[in-house]
Design a protein around this motif. Structure first.
Motif, PDB file in Angstrom:
ATOM      1  N   LYS A  35       0.829  -1.197   0.000  1.00 55.92           N
ATOM      2  CA  LYS A  35       0.000   0.000   0.000  1.00 55.92           C
ATOM      3  C   LYS A  35       0.865   1.249   0.000  1.00 55.92           C
ATOM      4  CE  LYS A  35      -3.847   2.182   2.454  1.00 55.92           C
ATOM      5  NZ  LYS A  35      -4.801   2.063   3.599  1.00 55.92           N
ATOM      6  N   ARG A  36       1.949   1.237   0.769  1.00 56.57           N
ATOM      7  CA  ARG A  36       2.857   2.391   0.793  1.00 56.57           C
ATOM      8  C   ARG A  36       3.557   2.566  -0.551  1.00 56.57           C
ATOM      9  NH1 ARG A  36       6.640   2.419   5.973  1.00 56.57           N
ATOM     10  NH2 ARG A  36       7.083   4.507   5.145  1.00 56.57           N
ATOM     11  N   LEU A  37       3.962   1.451  -1.149  1.00 56.45           N
ATOM     12  CA  LEU A  37       4.684   1.526  -2.420  1.00 56.45           C
ATOM     13  C   LEU A  37       3.778   1.888  -3.586  1.00 56.45           C
ATOM     14  CD1 LEU A  37       6.976  -1.621  -2.006  1.00 56.45           C
ATOM     15  CD2 LEU A  37       7.681   0.772  -1.872  1.00 56.45           C
ATOM     16  N   ALA A  38       2.475   1.770  -3.411  1.00 57.02           N
ATOM     17  CA  ALA A  38       1.536   2.082  -4.494  1.00 57.02           C
ATOM     18  C   ALA A  38       1.582   3.555  -4.894  1.00 57.02           C
ATOM     19  CB  ALA A  38       0.121   1.698  -4.083  1.00 57.02           C
ATOM     20  N   ALA A  39       2.119   4.397  -4.026  1.00 55.67           N
ATOM     21  CA  ALA A  39       2.206   5.829  -4.333  1.00 55.67           C
ATOM     22  C   ALA A  39       3.339   6.157  -5.298  1.00 55.67           C
ATOM     23  CB  ALA A  39       2.401   6.621  -3.036  1.00 55.67           C
ATOM     24  N   LEU A  40       4.195   5.170  -5.592  1.00 56.83           N
ATOM     25  CA  LEU A  40       5.368   5.424  -6.425  1.00 56.83           C
ATOM     26  C   LEU A  40       5.045   5.315  -7.909  1.00 56.83           C
ATOM     27  CD1 LEU A  40       8.024   3.285  -4.494  1.00 56.83           C
ATOM     28  CD2 LEU A  40       7.390   5.683  -4.113  1.00 56.83           C
ATOM     29  N   THR A  41       5.831   6.034  -8.705  1.00 55.80           N
ATOM     30  CA  THR A  41       5.763   5.837 -10.146  1.00 55.80           C
ATOM     31  C   THR A  41       6.473   4.527 -10.485  1.00 55.80           C
ATOM     32  OG1 THR A  41       7.859   6.940 -10.616  1.00 55.80           O
ATOM     33  CG2 THR A  41       5.890   8.332 -10.482  1.00 55.80           C
ATOM     34  N   GLU A  42       6.295   4.056 -11.708  1.00 57.15           N
ATOM     35  CA  GLU A  42       6.932   2.805 -12.120  1.00 57.15           C
ATOM     36  C   GLU A  42       8.456   2.905 -12.025  1.00 57.15           C
ATOM     37  OE1 GLU A  42       7.181  -0.197 -16.010  1.00 57.15           O
ATOM     38  OE2 GLU A  42       5.784   1.499 -15.995  1.00 57.15           O
ATOM     39  N   ARG A  43       9.012   4.056 -12.417  1.00 58.67           N
ATOM     40  CA  ARG A  43      10.465   4.226 -12.377  1.00 58.67           C
ATOM     41  C   ARG A  43      10.963   4.298 -10.936  1.00 58.67           C
ATOM     42  NH1 ARG A  43      13.153   1.848 -15.972  1.00 58.67           N
ATOM     43  NH2 ARG A  43      14.379   3.073 -17.434  1.00 58.67           N
ATOM     44  N   GLU A  44      10.209   4.947 -10.068  1.00 57.71           N
ATOM     45  CA  GLU A  44      10.592   5.014  -8.659  1.00 57.71           C
ATOM     46  C   GLU A  44      10.561   3.616  -8.044  1.00 57.71           C
ATOM     47  OE1 GLU A  44       8.919   9.548  -7.822  1.00 57.71           O
ATOM     48  OE2 GLU A  44       7.709   7.794  -7.315  1.00 57.71           O
ATOM     49  N   LEU A  45       9.582   2.814  -8.411  1.00 54.73           N
ATOM     50  CA  LEU A  45       9.501   1.456  -7.891  1.00 54.73           C
ATOM     51  C   LEU A  45      10.667   0.612  -8.396  1.00 54.73           C
ATOM     52  CD1 LEU A  45       7.979  -0.572  -6.194  1.00 54.73           C
ATOM     53  CD2 LEU A  45       6.543  -1.081  -8.184  1.00 54.73           C
ATOM     54  N   ASP A  46      11.034   0.798  -9.666  1.00 53.23           N
ATOM     55  CA  ASP A  46      12.207   0.097 -10.200  1.00 53.23           C
ATOM     56  C   ASP A  46      13.458   0.475  -9.417  1.00 53.23           C
ATOM     57  OD1 ASP A  46      10.725  -1.146 -12.165  1.00 53.23           O
ATOM     58  OD2 ASP A  46      11.186   0.338 -13.708  1.00 53.23           O
ATOM     59  N   THR A  47      13.570   1.758  -9.084  1.00 50.78           N
ATOM     60  CA  THR A  47      14.717   2.223  -8.302  1.00 50.78           C
ATOM     61  C   THR A  47      14.705   1.603  -6.915  1.00 50.78           C
ATOM     62  OG1 THR A  47      14.699   4.330  -9.505  1.00 50.78           O
ATOM     63  CG2 THR A  47      15.919   4.271  -7.427  1.00 50.78           C
ATOM     64  N   ALA A  75      17.601  11.634  -8.208  1.00 50.20           N
ATOM     65  CA  ALA A  75      16.302  12.305  -8.155  1.00 50.20           C
ATOM     66  C   ALA A  75      15.208  11.323  -7.739  1.00 50.20           C
ATOM     67  CB  ALA A  75      15.971  12.918  -9.507  1.00 50.20           C
ATOM     68  N   HIS A  76      15.241  10.116  -8.318  1.00 47.41           N
ATOM     69  CA  HIS A  76      14.257   9.099  -7.942  1.00 47.41           C
ATOM     70  C   HIS A  76      14.409   8.711  -6.473  1.00 47.41           C
ATOM     71  CE1 HIS A  76      12.774   8.807 -11.902  1.00 47.41           C
ATOM     72  NE2 HIS A  76      13.638   7.937 -12.395  1.00 47.41           N
ATOM     73  N   THR A  77      15.652   8.585  -6.017  1.00 42.82           N
ATOM     74  CA  THR A  77      15.892   8.213  -4.616  1.00 42.82           C
ATOM     75  C   THR A  77      15.369   9.295  -3.675  1.00 42.82           C
ATOM     76  OG1 THR A  77      17.875   6.971  -5.267  1.00 42.82           O
ATOM     77  CG2 THR A  77      17.645   7.526  -2.939  1.00 42.82           C
ATOM     78  N   GLY A  78      15.583  10.552  -4.047  1.00 43.94           N
ATOM     79  CA  GLY A  78      15.040  11.649  -3.244  1.00 43.94           C
ATOM     80  C   GLY A  78      13.522  11.589  -3.168  1.00 43.94           C
ATOM     81  N   SER A  79      12.881  11.238  -4.277  1.00 42.97           N
ATOM     82  CA  SER A  79      11.425  11.100  -4.283  1.00 42.97           C
ATOM     83  C   SER A  79      10.980   9.948  -3.380  1.00 42.97           C
ATOM     84  CB  SER A  79      10.919  10.860  -5.708  1.00 42.97           C
ATOM     85  OG  SER A  79      11.135  11.989  -6.521  1.00 42.97           O
ATOM     86  N   LEU A  80      11.767   8.873  -3.382  1.00 44.61           N
ATOM     87  CA  LEU A  80      11.441   7.738  -2.509  1.00 44.61           C
ATOM     88  C   LEU A  80      11.476   8.154  -1.043  1.00 44.61           C
ATOM     89  CD1 LEU A  80      13.472   4.852  -4.215  1.00 44.61           C
ATOM     90  CD2 LEU A  80      11.012   5.226  -4.309  1.00 44.61           C
ATOM     91  N   PHE A  81      12.517   8.876  -0.657  1.00 41.52           N
ATOM     92  CA  PHE A  81      12.616   9.334   0.726  1.00 41.52           C
ATOM     93  C   PHE A  81      11.395  10.173   1.104  1.00 41.52           C
ATOM     94  CE2 PHE A  81      17.510   9.267   0.289  1.00 41.52           C
ATOM     95  CZ  PHE A  81      17.551   7.943   0.677  1.00 41.52           C
ATOM     96  N   ALA A  82      11.010  11.082   0.207  1.00 40.90           N
ATOM     97  CA  ALA A  82       9.906  12.000   0.501  1.00 40.90           C
ATOM     98  C   ALA A  82       8.558  11.268   0.525  1.00 40.90           C
ATOM     99  CB  ALA A  82       9.881  13.123  -0.541  1.00 40.90           C
ATOM    100  N   LYS A  83       8.278  10.473  -0.505  1.00 45.10           N
ATOM    101  CA  LYS A  83       6.971   9.817  -0.602  1.00 45.10           C
ATOM    102  C   LYS A  83       6.759   8.743   0.460  1.00 45.10           C
ATOM    103  CE  LYS A  83       6.040  10.513  -5.545  1.00 45.10           C
ATOM    104  NZ  LYS A  83       5.727   9.841  -6.831  1.00 45.10           N
ATOM    105  N   LEU A  84       7.827   8.039   0.793  1.00 46.74           N
ATOM    106  CA  LEU A  84       7.712   6.940   1.752  1.00 46.74           C
ATOM    107  C   LEU A  84       7.998   7.368   3.181  1.00 46.74           C
ATOM    108  CD1 LEU A  84       9.519   4.167  -0.344  1.00 46.74           C
ATOM    109  CD2 LEU A  84       7.050   4.559  -0.139  1.00 46.74           C
ATOM    110  N   ALA A  85       8.441   8.624   3.353  1.00 46.73           N
ATOM    111  CA  ALA A  85       8.788   9.152   4.674  1.00 46.73           C
ATOM    112  C   ALA A  85       9.832   8.264   5.359  1.00 46.73           C
ATOM    113  CB  ALA A  85       7.548   9.289   5.551  1.00 46.73           C
ATOM    114  N   LEU A  86      10.853   7.898   4.571  1.00 50.22           N
ATOM    115  CA  LEU A  86      11.942   7.074   5.093  1.00 50.22           C
ATOM    116  C   LEU A  86      13.245   7.857   5.028  1.00 50.22           C
ATOM    117  CD1 LEU A  86      11.043   3.660   3.421  1.00 50.22           C
ATOM    118  CD2 LEU A  86      10.640   4.352   5.780  1.00 50.22           C
ATOM    119  N   ALA A  87      14.150   7.563   5.968  1.00 53.09           N
ATOM    120  CA  ALA A  87      15.340   8.395   6.112  1.00 53.09           C
ATOM    121  C   ALA A  87      16.559   7.861   5.379  1.00 53.09           C
ATOM    122  CB  ALA A  87      15.683   8.558   7.597  1.00 53.09           C
TER     123      ALA A  87
END
Length: 225
Positions: free
Chosen positions: A161-173, A199-211
């Protein structure tokens, strides 16, 4: 250390006085590192870190009273938390996963050669995870190992459910990070630039609220993707 740059401030938390002394000698022997405080238990560590504001805390896992995992969770809940590198004489699935889920950036054994401990401090100070190959193997095995079907199912669905917020490229990353790849390797796998990976990794940190990247890897493993 570059001219004019300040040394990385390190705090040592361990209930054994000889261990603290040995770590201080190792850390203070480096021109770019300096020990700013010590504590023998979790409660003392919380007060010391609040006063000294270290960049990195070398944290023992098992201590009387408040242990290293609970202390780490408390520290990382503060507005400006330090980076935490866990140190222990024990090497178990429970400890490795517990430390990383508590928010630690690294996990190394106390019998690690001094030069590698120093390198680990520098790596964690830069915001990058540190795991020995043995610890990495344990994380993957424990995160994908057998467990109760109900518990694993709930954990899997929550992670997906948390990963569903990602784009396909962000999920690949995210998948590539879970495979232990660095930015250049991810760029090669996905046929994109290193800048795009960042850039994708930065989006992952922000969208998933992970450090950090380790937490991303654990989330992907929980999702069984």
């Amino acid at each position: 250390m570059e001219s004019g740059s300040k040394p990385t401030r390190v705090a040592i938390v361990d209930d054994d006085g000889l261990t603290r002394m040995a770590l201080r000698l190792v850390v203070d022997g480096e021109p770019d590192l300096t020990v700013v405080g010590e504590a023998a238990d979790g409660d003392a560590a919380l007060a010391m870190v609040a006063e000294q504001r270290p960049d990195v805390v070398l944290m023992d896992v098992r201590m009387p009273g408040r242990d290293g995992l609970d202390t780490t969770r408390e520290l990382l809940g503060r507005p400006v938390p330090p980076k935490v590198l866990m140190l222990t004489t024990f090497d178990s699935d429970e400890l490795v996963l517990g430390a990383l889920r508590a928010g630690a950036l690294g996990f190394v054994l106390k019998d690690t050669p001094p030069a590698r401990i120093v390198d680990a401090v520098r790596t964690v100070a830069a915001g990058n995870p540190v795991l020995s190959p043995a610890a990495t193997a344990r994380v993957i095995a424990a995160a994908t190992g057998p467990g109760s079907g109900q518990d694993r199912g709930a954990s899997r669905e929550a992670a997906r459910k948390r990963l569903a917020a990602l784009t396909e490229r962000e999920l690949d990353t995210a998948r590539a990070i879970a495979d232990g790849l660095g930015n250049p390797e991810i760029a090669e796998r996905l046929h994109i630039s290193v800048a795009t990976v960042k850039a994708h990794t930065g989006s992952l940190f922000a969208k998933l609220a992970l450090a950090n990247r380790v937490r991303i890897a654990l989330l992907v493993r929980d999702a069984e993707l």
